[in-house]
Design a protein around this motif. Sequence first.
Motif, PDB file in Angstrom:
ATOM      1  N   PRO A   1       0.846  -1.193   0.000  1.00 15.41           N
ATOM      2  CA  PRO A   1       0.000   0.000   0.000  1.00 15.41           C
ATOM      3  C   PRO A   1       0.886   1.249   0.000  1.00 15.41           C
ATOM      4  N   PRO A   2       0.307   2.432  -0.266  1.00  9.92           N
ATOM      5  CA  PRO A   2       1.113   3.653  -0.210  1.00  9.92           C
ATOM      6  C   PRO A   2       1.808   3.769   1.147  1.00  9.92           C
ATOM      7  N   ALA A   3       3.058   4.228   1.131  1.00 12.70           N
ATOM      8  CA  ALA A   3       3.823   4.535   2.352  1.00 12.70           C
ATOM      9  C   ALA A   3       4.276   3.340   3.169  1.00 12.70           C
TER      10      ALA A   3
ATOM     11  N   SER B   1      11.438   2.665 -10.097  1.00  7.41           N
ATOM     12  CA  SER B   1      10.219   3.132  -9.437  1.00  7.41           C
ATOM     13  C   SER B   1       9.349   3.785 -10.507  1.00  7.41           C
ATOM     14  N   THR B   2       8.185   3.181 -10.792  1.00 13.61           N
ATOM     15  CA  THR B   2       7.320   3.779 -11.823  1.00 13.61           C
ATOM     16  C   THR B   2       6.790   5.126 -11.337  1.00 13.61           C
ATOM     17  N   GLY B   3       6.596   5.290 -10.020  1.00 15.93           N
ATOM     18  CA  GLY B   3       6.167   6.583  -9.481  1.00 15.93           C
ATOM     19  C   GLY B   3       7.210   7.653  -9.804  1.00 15.93           C
TER      20      GLY B   3
ATOM     21  N   ILE C   1       7.181   8.561 -13.449  1.00 20.92           N
ATOM     22  CA  ILE C   1       6.060   9.453 -13.746  1.00 20.92           C
ATOM     23  C   ILE C   1       6.347  10.867 -13.235  1.00 20.92           C
ATOM     24  N   ARG C   2       6.894  10.970 -12.019  1.00 18.94           N
ATOM     25  CA  ARG C   2       7.199  12.313 -11.482  1.00 18.94           C
ATOM     26  C   ARG C   2       8.235  13.022 -12.363  1.00 18.94           C
ATOM     27  N   ASN C   3       9.119  12.226 -12.966  1.00 26.21           N
ATOM     28  CA  ASN C   3      10.103  12.805 -13.880  1.00 26.21           C
ATOM     29  C   ASN C   3       9.409  13.372 -15.131  1.00 26.21           C
TER      30      ASN C   3
ATOM     31  N   GLY D   1      -5.101  10.650  -7.413  1.00 21.98           N
ATOM     32  CA  GLY D   1      -4.897   9.387  -6.677  1.00 21.98           C
ATOM     33  C   GLY D   1      -5.216   8.158  -7.513  1.00 21.98           C
ATOM     34  N   SER D   2      -5.517   8.359  -8.810  1.00 21.53           N
ATOM     35  CA  SER D   2      -5.805   7.205  -9.685  1.00 21.53           C
ATOM     36  C   SER D   2      -4.526   6.682 -10.318  1.00 21.53           C
ATOM     37  N   LEU D   3      -4.674   5.629 -11.101  1.00 20.95           N
ATOM     38  CA  LEU D   3      -3.511   5.070 -11.784  1.00 20.95           C
ATOM     39  C   LEU D   3      -3.350   5.678 -13.167  1.00 20.95           C
ATOM     40  N   VAL D   4      -2.100   5.785 -13.584  1.00 14.82           N
ATOM     41  CA  VAL D   4      -1.776   6.217 -14.938  1.00 14.82           C
ATOM     42  C   VAL D   4      -2.082   5.051 -15.883  1.00 14.82           C
ATOM     43  N   ARG D   5      -2.459   5.371 -17.144  1.00 15.69           N
ATOM     44  CA  ARG D   5      -2.834   4.322 -18.107  1.00 15.69           C
ATOM     45  C   ARG D   5      -1.746   3.266 -18.293  1.00 15.69           C
TER      46      ARG D   5
ATOM     47  N   ASP E   1       9.561  -1.139  -7.972  1.00 15.45           N
ATOM     48  CA  ASP E   1       8.908  -0.439  -6.869  1.00 15.45           C
ATOM     49  C   ASP E   1       7.709   0.306  -7.456  1.00 15.45           C
ATOM     50  N   GLY E   2       6.505  -0.202  -7.179  1.00 15.90           N
ATOM     51  CA  GLY E   2       5.305   0.472  -7.690  1.00 15.90           C
ATOM     52  C   GLY E   2       4.773  -0.105  -8.985  1.00 15.90           C
ATOM     53  N   PHE E   3       5.335  -1.197  -9.424  1.00 17.64           N
ATOM     54  CA  PHE E   3       4.870  -1.894 -10.621  1.00 17.64           C
ATOM     55  C   PHE E   3       5.007  -3.394 -10.383  1.00 17.64           C
ATOM     56  N   PRO E   4       4.069  -4.229 -10.815  1.00 10.40           N
ATOM     57  CA  PRO E   4       2.771  -3.895 -11.381  1.00 10.40           C
ATOM     58  C   PRO E   4       1.802  -3.365 -10.337  1.00 10.40           C
ATOM     59  N   ARG E   5       0.804  -2.611 -10.811  1.00 10.33           N
ATOM     60  CA  ARG E   5      -0.166  -1.980  -9.924  1.00 10.33           C
ATOM     61  C   ARG E   5      -1.560  -2.573 -10.138  1.00 10.33           C
ATOM     62  N   ASN E   6      -1.692  -3.440 -11.156  1.00 13.82           N
ATOM     63  CA  ASN E   6      -2.969  -4.122 -11.385  1.00 13.82           C
ATOM     64  C   ASN E   6      -2.679  -5.430 -12.132  1.00 13.82           C
TER      65      ASN E   6
ATOM     66  N   ALA F   1      -3.630  -6.484 -15.096  1.00 13.72           N
ATOM     67  CA  ALA F   1      -3.252  -6.325 -16.511  1.00 13.72           C
ATOM     68  C   ALA F   1      -1.750  -6.037 -16.633  1.00 13.72           C
ATOM     69  N   GLN F   2      -1.219  -5.182 -15.766  1.00  9.78           N
ATOM     70  CA  GLN F   2       0.220  -4.878 -15.808  1.00  9.78           C
ATOM     71  C   GLN F   2       1.048  -6.117 -15.466  1.00  9.78           C
ATOM     72  N   ALA F   3       0.559  -6.914 -14.510  1.00 12.70           N
ATOM     73  CA  ALA F   3       1.297  -8.125 -14.118  1.00 12.70           C
ATOM     74  C   ALA F   3       1.365  -9.098 -15.293  1.00 12.70           C
TER      75      ALA F   3
ATOM     76  N   ASN G   1      -7.920   8.561  -1.692  1.00 11.92           N
ATOM     77  CA  ASN G   1      -8.145   8.067  -3.060  1.00 11.92           C
ATOM     78  C   ASN G   1      -7.086   7.049  -3.469  1.00 11.92           C
ATOM     79  N   ARG G   2      -5.838   7.351  -3.116  1.00 12.09           N
ATOM     80  CA  ARG G   2      -4.761   6.407  -3.468  1.00 12.09           C
ATOM     81  C   ARG G   2      -4.991   5.075  -2.780  1.00 12.09           C
ATOM     82  N   TYR G   3      -5.445   5.144  -1.509  1.00 12.59           N
ATOM     83  CA  TYR G   3      -5.647   3.899  -0.768  1.00 12.59           C
ATOM     84  C   TYR G   3      -6.810   3.088  -1.375  1.00 12.59           C
TER      85      TYR G   3
HETATM   86  P1  ADP Z   1       2.909   5.344  -3.560  1.00 11.76           P
HETATM   87  O1  ADP Z   1       3.159   3.892  -3.656  1.00 11.76           O
HETATM   88  O2  ADP Z   1       3.450   5.953  -2.329  1.00 11.76           O
HETATM   89  O3  ADP Z   1       1.443   5.693  -3.808  1.00 11.76           O
HETATM   90  P2  ADP Z   1       4.306   5.834  -6.126  1.00 11.76           P
HETATM   91  O4  ADP Z   1       5.450   6.774  -6.192  1.00 11.76           O
HETATM   92  O5  ADP Z   1       4.563   4.395  -6.362  1.00 11.76           O
HETATM   93  O6  ADP Z   1       3.657   6.129  -4.708  1.00 11.76           O
HETATM   94  O7  ADP Z   1       3.175   6.309  -7.168  1.00 11.76           O
HETATM   95  C1  ADP Z   1       2.657   7.618  -7.220  1.00 11.76           C
HETATM   96  C2  ADP Z   1       1.548   7.693  -8.275  1.00 11.76           C
HETATM   97  O8  ADP Z   1       2.090   7.402  -9.582  1.00 11.76           O
HETATM   98  C3  ADP Z   1       0.409   6.679  -8.089  1.00 11.76           C
HETATM   99  O9  ADP Z   1      -0.578   7.136  -7.206  1.00 11.76           O
HETATM  100  C4  ADP Z   1      -0.115   6.553  -9.532  1.00 11.76           C
HETATM  101  O10 ADP Z   1      -0.923   7.643  -9.912  1.00 11.76           O
HETATM  102  C5  ADP Z   1       1.161   6.632 -10.352  1.00 11.76           C
HETATM  103  N1  ADP Z   1       1.751   5.290 -10.609  1.00 11.76           N
HETATM  104  C6  ADP Z   1       2.923   4.793 -10.102  1.00 11.76           C
HETATM  105  N2  ADP Z   1       3.156   3.553 -10.555  1.00 11.76           N
HETATM  106  C7  ADP Z   1       2.106   3.234 -11.360  1.00 11.76           C
HETATM  107  C8  ADP Z   1       1.759   2.089 -12.128  1.00 11.76           C
HETATM  108  N3  ADP Z   1       2.521   0.970 -12.142  1.00 11.76           N
HETATM  109  N4  ADP Z   1       0.595   2.123 -12.839  1.00 11.76           N
HETATM  110  C9  ADP Z   1      -0.195   3.211 -12.847  1.00 11.76           C
HETATM  111  N5  ADP Z   1       0.065   4.324 -12.145  1.00 11.76           N
HETATM  112  C10 ADP Z   1       1.215   4.353 -11.409  1.00 11.76           C
END
Ligand code: ADP
Length: 212
Positions: A9-11, A31-33, A36-38, A54-58, A80-85, A87-89, A168-170
């Motif tokens: 889960p987050p954090a 880290s996919t997060g 994305i932040r980059n 707080g949703s997922l990126v496509r 770290d942060g992948f897969p998140r669903n 379909a990604q797995a 929302n993220r949770y």
């Molecule tokens: P945390 O795990 O603390 O929520 P992350 O840095 O892993 O933080 O992710 C931050 C945000 O980036 C997520 O809330 C989501 O919007 C997006 N994100 C990260 N990884 C993925 C992923 N694998 N698929 C879709 N969205 C992602």
Amino acid sequence: MKNIILLAPPAAGKGTQSKLICSEYGYSHISTGALIRNEISKGNKELLEIVESGSLVRDDIIIELLKQALNNVKGGVVLDGFPRNIAQAIEYDKLLSSLNKKVDHVIYLDLPKEIAKKRITGRVSCPNCGQVYNTLIEGGNSKVEGICDVCQSQLIKRVDDSDEIFENRYATYLKETKPLIEYYDVKGLLRVVDSSKPAEYIFKKIEEIIND
Ligand code: ADP
């Protein structure tokens, strides 16, 4: 070296533990997060809106970013942060099998929601070296408020680390990501670590798994 997935889960400390594994064992950290932040820092407003909601990126955007990152690594990888669903797995399984590779361990960092929330709302981090601090946890803050102990950069708060976005993220985590626990458990890959414990304890448990 192995292919490791940190599922949490987050954090729950995915970022902290990934860094420890990589510096101790020479793995590459993806880290996919952070990827994305980059993209967001380069001006991608569409991604900023998604992350702030707080949703997922496509999935296709994530898979593309992941493929690029994987191109640059040799040896073991910590995701770290992948897969998140699911379909990604499934996509990741396909990608690895086309490269004659497989997932070795999925480490689930288990953390109750209330602790996750406290960690998130107090979290500040260093944009330069990635060190994480917490203003709400005793002993968690930097020595000088707002300044990184390691490299003296100005600490920042992530745009999505607020109370409201956390909820929302949770919820997204419960709906999209938690089903992966069963997905990997059925495959015999899942290992669980109690992440309410201190970072050193969690890392020791992770080392036992990696060295198994
Ligand atoms: P945390 O795990 O603390 O929520 P992350 O840095 O892993 O933080 O992710 C931050 C945000 O980036 C997520 O809330 C989501 O919007 C997006 N994100 C990260 N990884 C993925 C992923 N694998 N698929 C879709 N969205 C992602």
